[in-house]
Structure formats: structure tokens, C-alpha cells
Scaffold this active site. Structure first.
Site, mmCIF file in Angstrom:
data_model
loop_
_atom_site.group_PDB
_atom_site.id
_atom_site.type_symbol
_atom_site.label_atom_id
_atom_site.label_comp_id
_atom_site.label_asym_id
_atom_site.label_seq_id
_atom_site.Cartn_x
_atom_site.Cartn_y
_atom_site.Cartn_z
ATOM 1 N N ASN A 40 30.018 29.181 45.810
ATOM 2 C CA ASN A 40 30.128 29.245 44.329
ATOM 3 C C ASN A 40 31.202 28.107 44.114
ATOM 4 O OD1 ASN A 40 31.502 31.541 45.921
ATOM 5 N ND2 ASN A 40 32.590 31.548 43.972
ATOM 6 N N CYS A 75 35.658 34.557 39.781
ATOM 7 C CA CYS A 75 36.117 35.926 40.081
ATOM 8 C C CYS A 75 37.621 35.615 40.934
ATOM 9 C CB CYS A 75 35.245 36.560 40.973
ATOM 10 S SG CYS A 75 34.004 37.080 40.072
ATOM 11 N N THR A 127 27.940 41.868 42.506
ATOM 12 C CA THR A 127 29.116 42.800 43.318
ATOM 13 C C THR A 127 28.339 44.050 43.778
ATOM 14 O OG1 THR A 127 30.865 41.771 41.928
ATOM 15 C CG2 THR A 127 31.401 43.801 42.912
#
Length: 378
Positions: free
Chosen positions: A149, A322, A70
């Protein structure tokens, strides 16, 4: 317990953890200190940087330590935008990037930058021709992930890089978090300027990571202070984490071909099994990374399947860890042409070298039971 959520995070390797503990206990000095303990700590930091650079086939001066993916993505994007704001405020990315990228883009839009979000095709890939058409005189950055992802789709980075060879002033950023040991980015010879990595994705401790910044490329620092990392990322270095991450990176990149073969075999066993289920839809394209398999049971929300498997000691995910708790999840699936309702059924299995064929067989037994129970609801 069967852990099939390795795209979210991986278990720290035992030898890596031992290295972390040893460094924490013996080389606890601040690398900025002038005394011998500080110098020894600095030496280990430099050694770790050289090891990672060697494995990437780049120069040590092109590797900078961060707290993870991040921070790395934020630095690559905002650092480019702020550094090059006098030359343009246009950025190109894809519609299926990690939230660390997409949320950063949204923030820049609020500050006056313009962002073009490229769509994906049925294989989950951006079209390089569409990217080329989107380039403008005021484009300063192209940001495209290596491996998605959620579905495992692999983006055409070489084709994009070839296009950008004619635009040397544009920074090319790649979120490479899911690629370690699975995809050779060939950074030393590629057009990629910025590549971001996260330690906890390859069996290193959480809170570790690094970014590759090609020599000559300038990024405005996001974190200012004592001038660590050659003045580009201040803050006392996490030396135990860095040393452990360097070791984990070496282990993850060794025998990468063997790793890909094993993961491919495990994934194929799962794919063949799930293809036989009438109510199962496979979302991951055939060309996807061998460590990710995304699927769904028709009309059954993904979280229902996740919790049903969890009760049996099998840990999987819906999509991105996330974004799994947000309402806007599944963009990688809807972008491939599936409906929002279909995307809501998504379940992601993500494998590692620690997984075994025996675990696959156990998963089949458990899933058979769950599938029959949910089929009645369906």
C-alpha cells in the site's frame, strides 16, 4: 478538489450509495428473523455472497462477510494460530505488511508464537527462496500481501504458492485489499487459502469487507455470538453494506484490463514528469501496481509536501494512512535500501478510475510552484 489518495480510501460510487439507501429503507429486517421480511433480507445476503463468489470464481460457501481489512487480517492470522496451535507456533510474513498484519503478529509473539519477518529487495519484493528456507516443521501460516500500500510493489504470490504446494498443512494468507480490479489472484485455482478484501478500497461504504476461506481450511472464530456466517463470524449482518459492497465489487472488477490501461497511462504521465525534477526520488519500482506512485523531494519531509498540495486543493498522502501519524512509517522504503531520512520524504499518489488526465496536468502546474519554493529551502 483533486483526490489522489485512493489507496487510503475511495469515494463511494453514487449508484452503490443508492443501493445502500434503498436496502436500508426497504429490507431492514434481521436476516435471523423467521418472518417474511427476515427471509427477504436473507435472500439478498445470499445473493450478494453468490455474486462475489462468482466474480472470484470460488464457491459461495467460501465467502464470509466482515467489517473490513483489519478484521479480516486479524481473523486470518489469529484464527489460524489459535486453530493450529497444537501443530506449531511458527509464522512467516514480510517486513512490509500493513499494520493490521504486523501488529497482529506482535501480539501473537507476546502470547508465545514465533514470527519470521522476511526482508525485501530493491524492488520491494520478498525472495521466494528465502521464504522456502524459513519454512519449518512447526510453521502453520505464511502471510504475504498482494500489493504493497505504500510503494505499490507486487509480491510473487504464484512463486510462493508453488513452494507451498509441498506443504499442504500450512495456511497461505494474502492481504488482497489493494488488488481489486488490478491483480487477478485466480483464487479458484491458486494455493491461496485465505484472502482479505475491504469495501472502502473499491468505492463501497466503510465498515464492509469479506474474506475468502478455502473449503476445508479451519479458522477459530474471533467473534462469537448468534452463529451468523455459518457459525464462523457472529453478529447481525450489515445487509445494506453487504449488498452495496457486492455491487461495488462487480463494478470494480468489470473491464479490469481497461482500468489497468487507464491507470498505467496516468501514472506514466506523472512518472515522466517527476523524473525530470533533479531533487525528486522515485521510490515505487517500475514493476509496481499502476495505481500507486511514491516519491520524495530530497531533504523535504513528506508531510510538508502533503500540506502544501492540500492548500491547493490536491489531496495525497505520505505513506500508509494507517501508519502516516506513527514514527515507524516508511518501512517499505527503507527495506528497499533507502535511508530513514530518504523515507521521511515519501509522498504517495494513489489513483482511481475517477482521476483524469486534466487532473494530472493541474497537479503538474501546482507542483512546479511548490517544487521551486521548496528547492530554495533545500
Amino acid at each position: 478538489m483533486i483526490y489522489f489518495d485512493n489507496a487510503a480510501t475511495t469515494k463511494v460510487n453514487e449508484s452503490v450509495l443508492s443501493s445502500y439507501i434503498e436496502v436500508s429503507q426497504k429490507l431492514f429486517g434481521n436476516p435471523s428473523s423467521l418472518h417474511e421480511l427476515g427471509e427477504m433480507t436473507t435472500g439478498l445476503l445470499n445473493q450478494s455472497r453468490k455474486q462475489i463468489a462468482s466474480l472470484l470464481n470460488v464457491e459461495p460457501a467460501e465467502v464470509f462477510f466482515t467489517s473490513g481489512g483489519t478484521e479480516g487480517d486479524n481473523w486470518a492470522i489469529k484464527g489460524t494460530a489459535f486453530e493450529k496451535r497444537a501443530f506449531g507456533k511458527h509464522i512467516i510474513t514480510s517486513s512490509i505488511e500493513h499494520p493490521a498484519v504486523l501488529k497482529t503478529m506482535e501480539q501473537l509473539e507476546l502470547l508465545g508464537w514465533e514470527v519470521t519477518y522476511l526482508p525485501i529487495n530493491e524492488e520491494g519484493k520478498v525472495n521466494p527462496a528465502e521464504l522456502k528456507d524459513a519454512l519449518r516443521e512447526d510453521t502453520v501460516l505464511v502471510s504475504i500481501m498482494a500489493i504493497n500500500n505504500e510503494t505499490g510493489s507486487i509480491q510473487p504470490l504464484k512463486e510462493i504458492g508453488k513452494i507451498l504446494e509441498d506443504y499442504p498443512a500450512i495456511h497461505f494468507h494474502v492481504d488482497a485489499v489493494q488488488s481489486v480490479g488490478l491483480l487477478d489472484l485466480e483464487l479458484g485455482q491458486s494455493r491461496i487459502d485465505l484472502a482479505v478484501f475491504s469495501g472502502h478500497k473499491f468505492n463501497a461504504p466503510k465498515g464492509t469487507g469479506f474474506i475468502y476461506i478455502k473449503k476445508g481450511r479451519q479458522l477459530m472464530p474471533l467473534i462469537n455470538g448468534g452463529g451468523q456466517e455459518s457459525g464462523r463470524r457472529s453478529g447481525t449482518e450489515n445487509v445494506p453494506g453487504v449488498a452495496a459492497m457486492a455491487k461495488a465489487f462487480r463494478l470494480a472488477t468489470e473491464n479490469s484490463q481497461d482500468k489497468q490501461v487507464k491507470l498505467t497511462q496516468l501514472k506514466e504521465a506523472l512518472t515522466c514528469y517527476l523524473e525530470e525534477k533533479e531533487k525528486v526520488t522515485l521510490f515505487s519500482p517500475e514493476s509496481a501496481s499502476p495505481h500507486v506512485l511514491c516519491f520524495g523531494i530530497q531533504n523535504i519531509r513528506g508531510e510538508i509536501v502533503v500540506h502544501a498540495l492540500e492548500k491547493e486543493g490536491i489531496y495525497v498522502s505520505t505513506t500508509s494512512a494507517c501508519s502516516s501519524k506513527r514514527k515507524d512509517k516508511g518501512q517499505s522504503i527503507t527495506g528497499m535500501g533507502y535511508t530513514k531520512k530518504e523515507a521521511e520524504t515519501a509522498v504517495r499518489i494513489s489513483l482511481s478510475m475517477q482521476n483524469t488526465r486534466e487532473e494530472i496536468e493541474q497537479f503538474k502546474t501546482v507542483f512546479d510552484k511548490i517544487y521551486e519554493q521548496l528547492k530554495e529551502i533545500n
